[in-house]
Design an enzyme around this catalytic site. Structure first.
Site, short mmCIF file in Angstrom:
data_model
loop_
_atom_site.label_atom_id
_atom_site.label_comp_id
_atom_site.label_asym_id
_atom_site.label_seq_id
_atom_site.Cartn_x
_atom_site.Cartn_y
_atom_site.Cartn_z
N GLU A 106 -4.61 -7.69 -6.20
CA GLU A 106 -3.25 -8.16 -6.43
C GLU A 106 -3.00 -9.42 -5.60
OE1 GLU A 106 -0.88 -3.93 -6.80
OE2 GLU A 106 -0.05 -5.46 -5.50
N ARG A 118 0.88 -1.17 0.00
CA ARG A 118 0.00 0.00 0.00
C ARG A 118 0.91 1.22 0.00
NH1 ARG A 118 -4.70 2.32 -1.42
NH2 ARG A 118 -5.63 3.54 0.23
N GLY A 119 0.92 1.93 -1.10
CA GLY A 119 1.85 3.03 -1.29
C GLY A 119 1.82 4.09 -0.20
N GLU A 120 0.64 4.48 0.23
CA GLU A 120 0.55 5.55 1.22
C GLU A 120 1.17 5.15 2.55
OE1 GLU A 120 -3.73 5.28 3.43
OE2 GLU A 120 -3.78 5.99 1.36
N ASP A 121 1.26 3.85 2.83
CA ASP A 121 1.83 3.38 4.09
C ASP A 121 3.34 3.18 4.03
OD1 ASP A 121 -0.70 3.28 5.19
OD2 ASP A 121 -0.87 1.10 5.11
N THR A 122 3.83 2.65 2.91
CA THR A 122 5.22 2.18 2.92
C THR A 122 6.08 2.62 1.74
OG1 THR A 122 4.78 0.12 1.72
CG2 THR A 122 4.48 0.07 4.12
N ARG A 123 5.51 3.27 0.73
CA ARG A 123 6.29 3.55 -0.48
C ARG A 123 7.57 4.31 -0.20
NH1 ARG A 123 5.22 3.32 -5.67
NH2 ARG A 123 2.97 3.40 -5.48
N GLY A 157 -5.54 4.75 -8.82
CA GLY A 157 -6.72 4.04 -9.30
C GLY A 157 -7.00 2.81 -8.46
#
Length: 173
Positions: free
Chosen positions: A101, A34-39, A67
């Site tokens: 995914e 999840r990008g907002e958490d760990t990117r 998206g």
């Protein structure tokens, strides 16, 4: 056209090294997160370390995060990967895209792929039982008339299966 050759055409990024780590696959590792958490934290460091070791690693481009529909190229990248690292974080289950995914990843593990979960500041039992933040996400899904019950059950099953795999639990580090 393979994803490796279409990096600029699709919204994906992967390491450009020619690895012999997993012959027969276009990517050695697919990162699901999840990008907002760990990117910009854990995932960037992990990606850099893997690529630095010559491991051909796929991660989505930041543009894909916006998206909720999984792009066909992303599904193809999952199918063309040998190993999967799934980084479960507090908001992972809030993303239909992440859950889709994961369903695809678990389908690939049934055909011989290997998945390795990382529980990033999340208790593995919350993932397994869909409790805590994961339970909150599923309460929203259950109340969404636009979602098919069959799809929600696929997400639940994939989370339960993935949570039982040998992995790593990172908390307060």
């Amino acid at each position: 056209m393979s994803l490796r050759n279409a990096q600029t055409a699709s919204s994906s990024s992967s390491s450009s090294s020619n690895s012999t780590f997993s012959p027969g696959y276009n990517f050695d590792i697919f990162l699901s997160f999840r990008g907002e958490d760990t990117r910009r934290k854990f995932t960037d460091h992990l990606y850099t370390a893997l690529v630095g070791k010559g491991i051909c690693t796929f991660r989505d481009d930041e543009k894909l995060e916006r998206g909720e529909i999984i792009d066909q190229n992303l599904l193809q990248a999952i199918e063309e990967s040998r190993f999967f690292i799934v980084i479960f974080s507090k908001n992972y289950a809030n993303s239909e895209s992440c859950l889709n995914e994961l369903v695809k990843i678990m389908e690939c593990t049934a055909r011989g792929g290997k998945a390795f979960p990382i529980f990033y500041h999340v208790d593995p039992s919350e993932v397994e039982k869909q409790s805590g933040k994961y339970g909150e996400a599923f309460a929203v899904y259950e109340n969404n008339a636009n979602l098919e019950r069959e799809q929600i059950q696929k997400w639940r099953t994939a989370l339960t299966e993935a949570s039982k795999l040998a992995g790593y639990h990172i908390e307060n580090q």
